[in-house]
Design an enzyme around this catalytic site. Sequence first.
Site, PDB file in Angstrom:
ATOM      1  N   SER A  59       0.852  -1.175   0.000  1.00 21.63           N
ATOM      2  CA  SER A  59       0.000   0.000   0.000  1.00 21.63           C
ATOM      3  C   SER A  59       0.896   1.236   0.000  1.00 21.63           C
ATOM      4  O   SER A  59       1.763   1.375   0.862  1.00 21.63           O
ATOM      5  CB  SER A  59      -0.873  -0.038   1.259  1.00 21.63           C
ATOM      6  OG  SER A  59      -1.630   1.130   1.363  1.00 21.63           O
TER       7      SER A  59
ATOM      8  N   LYS B  58      -1.019  -0.858  -4.432  1.00 23.75           N
ATOM      9  CA  LYS B  58      -2.258  -0.143  -4.087  1.00 23.75           C
ATOM     10  C   LYS B  58      -1.889   1.302  -3.815  1.00 23.75           C
ATOM     11  O   LYS B  58      -1.002   1.582  -3.001  1.00 23.75           O
ATOM     12  CB  LYS B  58      -2.895  -0.801  -2.856  1.00 23.75           C
ATOM     13  CG  LYS B  58      -3.825   0.077  -2.035  1.00 23.75           C
ATOM     14  CD  LYS B  58      -4.612  -0.757  -1.030  1.00 23.75           C
ATOM     15  CE  LYS B  58      -4.869  -0.011   0.264  1.00 23.75           C
ATOM     16  NZ  LYS B  58      -5.656  -0.799   1.242  1.00 23.75           N
ATOM     17  N   LEU B  59      -2.572   2.211  -4.507  1.00 26.22           N
ATOM     18  CA  LEU B  59      -2.308   3.644  -4.313  1.00 26.22           C
ATOM     19  C   LEU B  59      -3.421   4.252  -3.490  1.00 26.22           C
ATOM     20  O   LEU B  59      -4.603   4.055  -3.770  1.00 26.22           O
ATOM     21  CB  LEU B  59      -2.264   4.365  -5.664  1.00 26.22           C
ATOM     22  CG  LEU B  59      -1.191   3.947  -6.663  1.00 26.22           C
ATOM     23  CD1 LEU B  59      -1.300   4.817  -7.915  1.00 26.22           C
ATOM     24  CD2 LEU B  59       0.203   4.064  -6.045  1.00 26.22           C
ATOM     25  N   LYS B  60      -3.033   5.023  -2.505  1.00 24.71           N
ATOM     26  CA  LYS B  60      -4.001   5.809  -1.757  1.00 24.71           C
ATOM     27  C   LYS B  60      -4.390   6.996  -2.626  1.00 24.71           C
ATOM     28  O   LYS B  60      -3.501   7.652  -3.211  1.00 24.71           O
ATOM     29  CB  LYS B  60      -3.366   6.313  -0.456  1.00 24.71           C
ATOM     30  CG  LYS B  60      -3.072   5.199   0.528  1.00 24.71           C
ATOM     31  CD  LYS B  60      -4.363   4.674   1.109  1.00 24.71           C
ATOM     32  CE  LYS B  60      -4.111   3.674   2.211  1.00 24.71           C
ATOM     33  NZ  LYS B  60      -5.374   3.127   2.743  1.00 24.71           N
TER      34      LYS B  60
ATOM     35  N   ASP C 289      -7.264   3.032  -3.268  1.00 22.39           N
ATOM     36  CA  ASP C 289      -8.006   3.054  -2.002  1.00 22.39           C
ATOM     37  C   ASP C 289      -8.282   4.505  -1.606  1.00 22.39           C
ATOM     38  O   ASP C 289      -7.352   5.287  -1.404  1.00 22.39           O
ATOM     39  CB  ASP C 289      -7.160   2.372  -0.911  1.00 22.39           C
ATOM     40  CG  ASP C 289      -7.878   2.291   0.429  1.00 22.39           C
ATOM     41  OD1 ASP C 289      -9.060   2.694   0.507  1.00 22.39           O
ATOM     42  OD2 ASP C 289      -7.259   1.826   1.407  1.00 22.39           O
TER      43      ASP C 289
ATOM     44  N   ASN D 120     -10.382   5.443   1.077  1.00 21.49           N
ATOM     45  CA  ASN D 120     -10.698   5.651   2.499  1.00 21.49           C
ATOM     46  C   ASN D 120     -11.804   6.686   2.704  1.00 21.49           C
ATOM     47  O   ASN D 120     -11.653   7.626   3.482  1.00 21.49           O
ATOM     48  CB  ASN D 120      -9.449   6.056   3.289  1.00 21.49           C
ATOM     49  CG  ASN D 120      -8.469   4.913   3.495  1.00 21.49           C
ATOM     50  OD1 ASN D 120      -7.351   4.957   2.968  1.00 21.49           O
ATOM     51  ND2 ASN D 120      -8.846   3.882   4.217  1.00 21.49           N
TER      52      ASN D 120
ATOM     53  N   GLU E 232     -11.291   0.883  -3.781  1.00 15.63           N
ATOM     54  CA  GLU E 232     -11.670   0.514  -2.420  1.00 15.63           C
ATOM     55  C   GLU E 232     -12.316   1.696  -1.705  1.00 15.63           C
ATOM     56  O   GLU E 232     -11.784   2.811  -1.722  1.00 15.63           O
ATOM     57  CB  GLU E 232     -10.388   0.086  -1.695  1.00 15.63           C
ATOM     58  CG  GLU E 232     -10.598  -0.626  -0.393  1.00 15.63           C
ATOM     59  CD  GLU E 232      -9.270  -1.042   0.249  1.00 15.63           C
ATOM     60  OE1 GLU E 232      -8.214  -0.978  -0.414  1.00 15.63           O
ATOM     61  OE2 GLU E 232      -9.300  -1.425   1.425  1.00 15.63           O
TER      62      GLU E 232
ATOM     63  N   ASP F 231     -14.269  -1.879   2.370  1.00 17.51           N
ATOM     64  CA  ASP F 231     -13.389  -2.136   3.513  1.00 17.51           C
ATOM     65  C   ASP F 231     -14.118  -1.659   4.772  1.00 17.51           C
ATOM     66  O   ASP F 231     -14.807  -2.431   5.440  1.00 17.51           O
ATOM     67  CB  ASP F 231     -12.047  -1.401   3.290  1.00 17.51           C
ATOM     68  CG  ASP F 231     -11.128  -1.397   4.510  1.00 17.51           C
ATOM     69  OD1 ASP F 231     -11.374  -2.180   5.441  1.00 17.51           O
ATOM     70  OD2 ASP F 231     -10.153  -0.605   4.543  1.00 17.51           O
TER      71      ASP F 231
ATOM     72  N   LYS G   1     -10.316  -7.624   7.024  1.00 17.04           N
ATOM     73  CA  LYS G   1      -9.403  -7.263   8.119  1.00 17.04           C
ATOM     74  C   LYS G   1     -10.049  -7.827   9.374  1.00 17.04           C
ATOM     75  O   LYS G   1     -11.139  -7.395   9.763  1.00 17.04           O
ATOM     76  CB  LYS G   1      -9.316  -5.743   8.271  1.00 17.04           C
ATOM     77  CG  LYS G   1      -8.518  -5.023   7.202  1.00 17.04           C
ATOM     78  CD  LYS G   1      -8.555  -3.522   7.437  1.00 17.04           C
ATOM     79  CE  LYS G   1      -7.803  -2.780   6.349  1.00 17.04           C
ATOM     80  NZ  LYS G   1      -8.154  -1.337   6.323  1.00 17.04           N
TER      81      LYS G   1
ATOM     82  N   GLY H  18      -4.519  -4.682   5.662  1.00 18.01           N
ATOM     83  CA  GLY H  18      -3.476  -4.501   6.674  1.00 18.01           C
ATOM     84  C   GLY H  18      -3.721  -3.217   7.438  1.00 18.01           C
ATOM     85  O   GLY H  18      -4.398  -2.307   6.958  1.00 18.01           O
TER      86      GLY H  18
HETATM   87  O1  NPG Z   1       0.115  -2.469   4.751  1.00 18.35           O
HETATM   88  O2  NPG Z   1      -0.588  -2.720   6.772  1.00 18.35           O
HETATM   89  C1  NPG Z   1      -0.587  -2.127   5.700  1.00 18.35           C
HETATM   90  C2  NPG Z   1      -1.458  -0.910   5.566  1.00 18.35           C
HETATM   91  C3  NPG Z   1      -2.386  -1.014   4.443  1.00 18.35           C
HETATM   92  O3  NPG Z   1      -3.272   0.897   3.415  1.00 18.35           O
HETATM   93  C4  NPG Z   1      -3.302   0.159   4.351  1.00 18.35           C
HETATM   94  N1  NPG Z   1      -4.155   0.312   5.358  1.00 18.35           N
HETATM   95  O4  NPG Z   1      -7.308   1.761   4.768  1.00 18.35           O
HETATM   96  O5  NPG Z   1      -6.528  -0.186   4.401  1.00 18.35           O
HETATM   97  C5  NPG Z   1      -6.404   0.956   4.831  1.00 18.35           C
HETATM   98  C6  NPG Z   1      -5.062   1.402   5.339  1.00 18.35           C
HETATM   99  C7  NPG Z   1      -4.980   2.154   6.610  1.00 18.35           C
HETATM  100  C8  NPG Z   1      -3.908   2.921   6.808  1.00 18.35           C
HETATM  101  C9  NPG Z   1      -5.928   2.080   7.572  1.00 18.35           C
HETATM  102  C10 NPG Z   1      -3.753   3.677   7.949  1.00 18.35           C
HETATM  103  C11 NPG Z   1      -5.780   2.802   8.735  1.00 18.35           C
HETATM  104  C12 NPG Z   1      -4.704   3.619   8.910  1.00 18.35           C
END
Ligand code: NPG
Length: 369
Positions: free
Chosen positions: A134, A160-162, A188, A190, A213, A238, A262, A290
């Site tokens: 990620s 995976k790109l935020k 992703d 969020n 996502e 998610d 998760k 994750g």
């Molecule tokens: O590789 O453990 C990892 C992180 C993967 O991007 C990731 N987690 O939204 O899935 C998510 C995100 C996340 C990041 C969630 C920070 C919460 C805080």
Amino acid sequence: MRVEAVELHRLAIPLVRPFETSFGRQTGRVVLLLRVRTDVGDGWGECVAMVDPFYSSEFVSGCEDVIRHYLGPAILAADVTAESAAGLFSFVVGHRMAKAAVETALLDAQLRAAGRSFGSYFGAVRDSVECGVSVGISPSIPQLLDEVSGYVDQGYRRIKLKIKPGWDLEPVAAVRELLQPGALLQVDANTAYTLDDVEHLRELDAFDLLLIEQPFVEEDIRAHVALAAAISTPVCLDESIVNTEVAIDAIERRATSIVNIKAGRIGGYLEAVRLHDACLERNVPVWCGGMLETGIGRAANVALAALPGFTLPGDTSASDRYFAEDLTEPFVLRDGTLDVPTGAGSGVTVRDELVAAWAERPVEVLLRG
Ligand code: NPG
């Protein structure tokens, strides 16, 4: 199993590089760990909650409080197993991340005593799992490309790109161009978008993404149904998926055609296996999310990701993606995969000296009686 003591360890661990999502930037990981001391031996659990309630309503201090006042006393007052924990905790509404951490610690103690690994208990069918990575929001496109190239060179099987409004089409186009044809790429959000953004998000269809996502707020299944009908990129939920029943509902309503699992978000690994089974039965692919876990949580995630329905690479990156030193023996990428631990329980050994070195405050111990 009789629990004699519950230890709450609150640690602050530096990250190798800042991690930025649509809801914030973090430079360290504050993490709550639990150790249960039982009549059959000890077990560890890691809580996935972040320090602030920005990803979900749960956060580290809230989880500590719920465990201190409700879940801890509950497991100290009665004989308990990992399988009975969810029922025992049902008097507490929500707080799934806190419940998951306690249940995992119980499961670790129980399986260590039985000489059985998490993978064997969950129903793993592989001895290694394919890993994705990620990638956070970057200060600039060149810096993003630099970071992505590094992960590609390390062998990660999926990127995976935020994304967020103002950081989406351009970085996605640039990374798509950088990658080999056919390379796996997903995004992703969020929850950073609204239904007003559907036309804009449709432009992502040009980049042959595996999935998008969680574009919208977690409660709004209907908005995801509308988006899924309007774009060709598969929508994957998610944050919205808080248990198996919600997942089945979202799948049947066509809000999600792929599910991010998760365990922490849905109350534990037992529920995660149940969700996996429900998705497998419906031919819905799943992948393991994750939460910047240390080796303790990562070990359990890797075991879960070895179940048959996990057909997409997970956010199960190597330890060095986040930490210069891990709390357990490090997870090391080998040909884009991580080995599923085979030892009893989580199969990893917690490094007590690092738990002590990174402690934010003295360990808090809840005792029986
Ligand atoms: O590789 O453990 C990892 C992180 C993967 O991007 C990731 N987690 O939204 O899935 C998510 C995100 C996340 C990041 C969630 C920070 C919460 C805080």
